[in-house]
Scaffold this active site. Structure first.
Site, PDB file in Angstrom:
ATOM      1  N   HIS A 206      -8.103  -3.489  -1.188  1.00 16.04           N
ATOM      2  CA  HIS A 206      -8.991  -3.367   0.056  1.00 16.04           C
ATOM      3  C   HIS A 206      -8.675  -2.214   0.562  1.00 16.04           C
ATOM      4  O   HIS A 206      -8.616  -1.008   1.508  1.00 16.04           O
ATOM      5  CB  HIS A 206      -9.211  -3.807   0.404  1.00 16.04           C
ATOM      6  CG  HIS A 206     -10.253  -5.556  -0.139  1.00 16.04           C
ATOM      7  ND1 HIS A 206     -11.378  -4.584   0.320  1.00 16.04           N
ATOM      8  CD2 HIS A 206     -10.249  -6.118  -1.188  1.00 16.04           C
ATOM      9  CE1 HIS A 206     -12.346  -5.799  -0.677  1.00 16.04           C
ATOM     10  NE2 HIS A 206     -11.572  -6.825  -1.566  1.00 16.04           N
ATOM     11  N   CYS A 505     -21.048   7.268  -8.719  1.00 12.26           N
ATOM     12  CA  CYS A 505     -19.952   6.339  -7.299  1.00 12.26           C
ATOM     13  C   CYS A 505     -18.401   6.050  -6.383  1.00 12.26           C
ATOM     14  O   CYS A 505     -18.695   4.871  -6.216  1.00 12.26           O
ATOM     15  CB  CYS A 505     -21.409   5.675  -7.155  1.00 12.26           C
ATOM     16  SG  CYS A 505     -21.627   3.898  -7.102  1.00 12.26           S
TER      17      CYS A 505
END
Lengths: 580, 92
Positions: A206, A505
């Protein structure tokens, strides 16, 4: 490009023995910057269950200590709210009131009177309040987290340790942490935090995603950095993944040059192309309409990945069709005449949605997630496709739909049938599971496009959990094995024979050097965080298609991820010029 | 005992910012004020200076609440609080 000087004259601010010390980690977001560090305090430890008041302390003394701590936390949060603005200010004002809330403090004092230690008393009192709020649902349930945040601060105050969470400072600083959680993003002020360095976490953690989205230089998995003292001055190179304590004139010059380059890099003209004019549409990954508007402003040629689950994180129940239509419509409206690829709910693993996923699975990354939730919660996907079709009606966006976590051609066929039933004309699937890369030709017989999700493809190909710091070296899309799977996916599309597009992506598309390799492998479009568009475009424009193909070959045949990255970067002098 | 009713004017109800403003105003008063939903027994009334109590009350836009207080200046204090509740604080 890296001039890490081993010995430098010491400065007054830093311990002599630390001067010139270097740390190496994984560079996850480019940028060269010098600043003082602040360490993220450890999470607050839960006081022992049933912890009693110390024999020499009276309950009156303990109650006073608690009241004092609650007041101190309140005034601290109030002081911070004065400097904040907008939503951040409101959150701080509300949490400040909670810290010294009579209901909370009274409940805790009652427990102290019954013999509990003040730490344990506030811990339990806040837990009851949080549970009550949680049970009220909706907005109140969201505030339960604030009560627990306040509790941590009061316990830290009682113990005399720094408050948990991102440290607060009037002046900009480099944040050093073990790793950051998604919740930390809310309190991370990009005007104050100028770079991120973590001792743990991997390139897909993250921290890395947050840093790239905010455009902050970042290094992860730099073992040992958390032992540095607050206020130490360091130089961070977010491309090279290096840190130098107490930098000298060379690093000051590098940081200055980066500042100039970053300003020049801030523009993307809206057409991704190679030096020879070969077009590579550059799209953006978005989590909702706010992101989409930003991405459109940054020149994105469409949306390559709409993460629909981000519209509904923290929801306990399935969003209604009307709510979904509204969320998707906002994104479509930002891209009239452009492609928007909607990914159906990708719940599971690190993104649990209570109405879809089972939190008790022993192996969530290998569990019922993504498209697989259609097995355990049938109907949710069908209704989502219906909502996407409704939202697409009357918009000018070209709406494509894809399913995450597809493993077999059969699944792709089933998904295509569901799309057809909903009236969605362009179905596709994500290639994240190695089996899908290996059978891309069969999969593409059923769908119109595939999009490579390199983060998950890497973790599955390397069998390395993307959240684990110690496995960071395995967890990079530069791994030749991952590049081979990408090559096989492109080959599958060629074998299928209809020139169906293969896009990327994943975070790999946002790495300008890797973007060149991907294009060389035959990838048609790249989708990334809007921040990366301009730097990827600048580097792509410096090479021709044959050159990109040559670099792809170099990377594919490299002996290691490190070699692949080094060999390719050496052939791209523009990276050095731009400080990427 | 003084008593006033007020209709919640804020569109979001007595949550978030409106609740914060109200609690801060109660906190500045020298007297204790309670709040409850209209029609609920006095015994269930909650401390109006507690943001957590106010939030758990769950008063929405258009709901009627009852404020109670005792002592010197209670009437004036309650009048000022009613004014706060009957303003759409979220619109500012």
């Amino acid at each position: 490009m890296r001039t890490i000087v081993q010995t430098l004259p010491g400065s007054a601010s830093t311990d002599q023995s630390e001067t010139g010390r270097t740390f190496a980690g994984a560079g996850v977001s480019p940028g060269r910057i010098i600043g003082s560090i602040l360490l993220m305090p450890q999470a607050v430890r839960e006081p022992a269950v049933g912890e009693r008041l110390a024999a020499e302390t009276s309950s009156e003394e303990a109650s006073t200590a608690l009241r004092t701590a609650a007041k101190a936390v309140q005034s601290n949060l109030t002081a911070r709210s004065v400097g904040a603005s907008g939503a951040g200010r409101e959150v701080l004002e509300a949490t400040a009131l909670m810290a010294n809330d009579p209901m909370l403090v009274k409940a805790a004092i009652k427990l102290i009177t019954n013999g509990a230690s003040p730490e344990r008393a506030i811990w339990d009192a806040a837990a009851s309040v949080a549970e009550m709020l949680h049970n009220l649902g909706g907005y109140m349930a969201e505030r339960a987290t604030d009560v627990l945040d306040v509790r941590g601060r009061i316990v830290a105050e009682l113990r005399g340790v720094p408050a948990p969470g991102i440290p607060y400072s009037d002046t900009p600083f480099i944040l050093i942490a073990e790793d950051l959680a998604p919740a930390d993003t809310a309190t991370l002020d990009p005007a104050k935090v100028i770079a991120l360095v973590t001792s743990s976490g991997g390139p897909q953690s993250h921290t890395a995603i947050i840093a790239r989205a905010l455009g902050l230089p970042a290094v992860v998995a730099a073992v040992g950095v958390d032992a540095l003292a607050d206020g130490t001055r360091i130089f961070v190179d977010g491309a090279a993944g290096t840190i130098l304590v107490d930098p000298g004139a060379d690093e000051v010059a590098l940081a200055k040059a980066w500042e100039t380059a970053a300003a020049a890099l801030a523009v993307f003209d809206g057409t991704g192309r190679l030096h020879d004019g070969h077009l590579v549409p550059l799209l953006s990954n978005v989590g909702g309409s706010k992101d989409a508007v930003k991405a459109a402003a940054a020149g994105a040629e469409g949306v390559g990945l709409l993460r629909t689950e981000f519209c509904f994180l923290e929801r306990d129940t399935e969003p209604s069709i009307a709510e979904q239509v509204e969320a998707y419509r906002g994104v479509f409206d930002a891209f009239p005449g452009k492609k928007v690829v909607v990914r159906t709910l990708d719940a599971g693993a690190d993104k649990p949605l209570p109405f879809l996923t089972d939190a008790s699975e022993p192996n969530p990354a290998l569990g019922v997630r993504g498209y697989r939730t259609d097995l355990t919660s049938p109907g949710v996907l069908k209704r989502q496709l219906e909502a996407i079709a409704l939202a697409a009606e009357g918009t000018e966006a070209e709406v494509w739909v894809m399913a995450p976590m597809i493993s077999t051609a059969e699944e792709a066929e089933h998904f295509a049938a569901l799309c057809a039933a909903a009236g969605l004309a362009t179905p596709g699937v994500m290639v994240e599971v190695p089996s899908a890369a290996l059978t891309a030709a069969s999969i593409l017989e059923h769908v119109d496009f595939v999009s490579l999700g390199t983060n998950d493809l890497t973790q599955y190909a390397m069998a390395a959990d993307r959240q684990l710091g110690p496995l960071a070296a395995l967890n990079t899309p530069w791994q030749p094995a991952v590049l081979q799977l990408i090559r096989l996916t492109v080959n599958g599309s060629r074998d299928e024979g209809h020139d169906k597009p293969v896009g990327v992506c994943g975070e790999a598309a946002a790495d300008p050097a890797l973007a060149v390799v991907l294009v060389g492998l035959g990838v048609a479009t790249l989708s990334m965080t809007a921040r990366a568009l301009s730097s990827v475009a600048a580097v792509l424009a410096s090479v021709t298609l044959p050159e990109a193909q040559q670099l792809a070959k170099l990377a594919l045949t490299a002996h290691s991820a490190t070699d692949a990255r080094r060999l390719v970067r050496e052939k791209l002098p523009i990276l050095n010029t731009l400080g990427l | 005992m003084s008593e006033r009713t007020a209709v919640i004017a804020s569109r979001v109800g007595l949550h978030a910012r409106p609740a914060g403003i109200f609690v801060a105003a109660v906190g500045e008063l020298p007297i204790e004020v309670t709040i409850s939903m209209a029609g609920e027994p006095v015994d269930d009334a909650m401390d109006a200076s507690s943001i957590l109590s106010i939030m758990s009350l769950g008063a929405s836009n258009g709901d009627t609440v009852v404020l109670r207080a005792e002592g010197d200046g209670a009437d004036e204090a309650l009048d000022s609080l009613v004014k706060i509740l009957e303003t759409d604080l979220d619109a500012e």
